[in-house]
Enzyme design. Structure first.
Site, PDB file in Angstrom:
ATOM      1  CD  GLU A 183      -2.932  -0.858   2.452  1.00 21.65           C
ATOM      2  OE1 GLU A 183      -4.062  -1.349   2.398  1.00 21.65           O
ATOM      3  OE2 GLU A 183      -2.473  -0.277   3.476  1.00 21.65           O
ATOM      4  CD  GLU A 284      -4.657  -5.089   3.792  1.00 16.52           C
ATOM      5  OE1 GLU A 284      -3.495  -5.357   3.418  1.00 16.52           O
ATOM      6  OE2 GLU A 284      -4.914  -4.186   4.613  1.00 16.52           O
TER       7      GLU A 284
END
Length: 450
Positions: A183, A284
């Site tokens: 991320e 995710e």
């Protein structure tokens, strides 16, 4: 590929010690046997989707797999499930089709030196990842090797080295997916991500054509930023990550504080990317808030599930752990062979309940090429050397295929009559079929490189 008379060549000598994985064989027929290698592709309308190599890229053959993401590899409450027993228990009890190994990639140290991130303890972190990959292959499920970092653009060289090793070790297995940047944080822009990704993808492509997932700015909530400026990939097998937490993020429309573009919902931006031809992967997502806290809102979770099912998005739920967070799937009484579920875990287990209980291996897993034999032309493979016996001299074509029929090598050379030894020095670890053509004589055989 070299043609060297009767001399032999040992392929393992060209790589560093330990670069090859053990020969891991699935113990059941699972989703990987049914779908094959996952591939980015577009449907007839130009929408980006994920497909399997068994059926190929065609409308109606989109593949959606669902499973769990392990928690950071930094705590006992997480690492309990980074194990053969933990993965097998989730396969049996939750019917997972995919597991994500979220390897701590930076200099994290949450346990006063007991467990540290890859920058501080690379060998230990690789041990954790290898353990999960091997367990996934045994269970015939997909596994994401995740560089779980928010600052990967500052780690380019060590990331390239890590993924080079992982691709060399595991890249011949259809089970393996590479997620090269978990991320990117808010201060990292798409140009920086792409510059990093172009280099890491090139490193992986030395050894594997498997699916690669690439993150995007602001915690994987802007895959649309790659439209028209995609990551460079010789194999055209890239998916772009989209992450959400149900209590914090919205699946359609906008937040209402802007023009509908800058404030668009995460789901809206994901759909923009898909409609532009980019494949998206929900590597995710969580049932509660983005910080892992809170009680899951079932209505919001249901809406997100409808979004993922509508667009056939594969997903991994955060997290398969028993840490003290609202998004953890297991309670503190759980262990790697016995799972007790939290509120979040019970919700996710319900979403996984639609996964199949049995799978059928696609025919191409057996060998996607017809087998031929010639009475005047014979061969066999011993180790890494192909012994060829021919009644005549002539131009000879050597073709090597993986077990799904993809051509890996095509070479031609003039060979003499009698016995010849052909060294397969360019073939990485895995199972293959080699086909030899000389004039009208054609023969082929299976072989394995370890």
């Amino acid at each position: 590929m070299k043609f060297t008379g009767l001399a032999t060549f040992i392929i393992a000598a060209t790589f560093t010690a330990g670069a090859f994985a053990a020969d891991v064989t699935p113990t059941r027929v699972g989703p990987v046997s049914q779908y094959g290698q996952l591939m980015a592709g577009k449907n007839s309308s130009g929408k980006g989707q994920i497909y399997g190599s068994c059926e190929g890229v065609k409308d109606g053959a989109e593949v959606q797999v669902k499973g769990m993401s392990l928690y950071w590899s930094l705590m006992d409450e997480a690492l309990e499930f980074w194990s053969d027993e933990g993965i097998t228990t989730m396969v049996n009890d939750m019917k997972i089709q995919i597991v994500r190994a979220a390897m701590a990639a930076a200099n994290e140290d949450w346990t006063e030196g007991k467990y540290q991130g890859y920058e501080l303890a690379p060998d230990k972190q690789k041990e954790f990842v290898n353990r999960v990959v091997e367990a996934a292959i045994k269970n015939d499920i997909y596994v994401i090797i995740d560089w779980h970092s928010h600052t990967a653009t500052k780690q380019t060289e060590i990331s390239k080295a890590f993924f080079t090793e992982m691709a060399q070790k595991w890249g011949s297995y259809d089970h393996v997916i590479f997620e090269i940047f978990n991320e990117p944080q808010n201060d990292v822009n798409w140009k920086q991500v792409k510059d990093y990704a172009d280099q890491v993808v090139a490193a992986i492509r030395q050894y594997s054509d498997n699916l690669i997932i690439v993150g995007n700015p602001s915690w994987d909530q802007n895959p649309q930023q790659a439209i028209g400026n995609e990551v460079s990939d010789s194999k055209k097998n890239i998916a772009y990550a989209l992450h959400y937490y149900a209590n914090s993020h919205c699946w359609e429309g906008s937040y209402g504080w802007g023009d509908g573009t800058s404030d668009a919902c995460e789901g809206t931006k994901g759909l923009l990317a898909m409609n532009a031809g980019l494949s998206v992967f929900m590597s995710e997502w969580g049932t509660a808030k983005a910080d892992g806290k809170g009680t899951p809102d079932e209505n919001r979770n249901t809406k997100w599930q409808e979004y993922m099912d509508t667009h056939k998005l594969s997903w991994a739920n955060w997290s398969a752990s028993k840490i003290n967070e609202g998004t953890a799937a297991f309670t503190g009484n759980s262990n790697k062979t016995h799972l007790e579920y939290s509120t979040s875990g019970n919700l996710v287990k319900k979403y996984l309940s639609n996964n199949p209980t049995t799978y059928t291996a696609c025919k191409t897993n057996e060998v996607a090429i017809p087998m031929f034999r010639s009475q005047e032309f014979s061969m066999n493979v011993q180790g890494h050397t192909l012994q060829l016996n021919s009644a005549t001299s002539g131009n000879t074509k050597v073709e090597v295929f993986d077990m799904l029929g993809h051509a890996k090598l095509q070479k031609e050379a003039l060979l003499r009559s009698g016995s010849n030894a052909i060294s397969l020095e360019e073939i990485s670890m895995g199972n293959y079929v080699v086909r030899i053509r000389q004039g009208n004589n054609v023969t082929q055989a299976k072989f394995q490189v370890k």
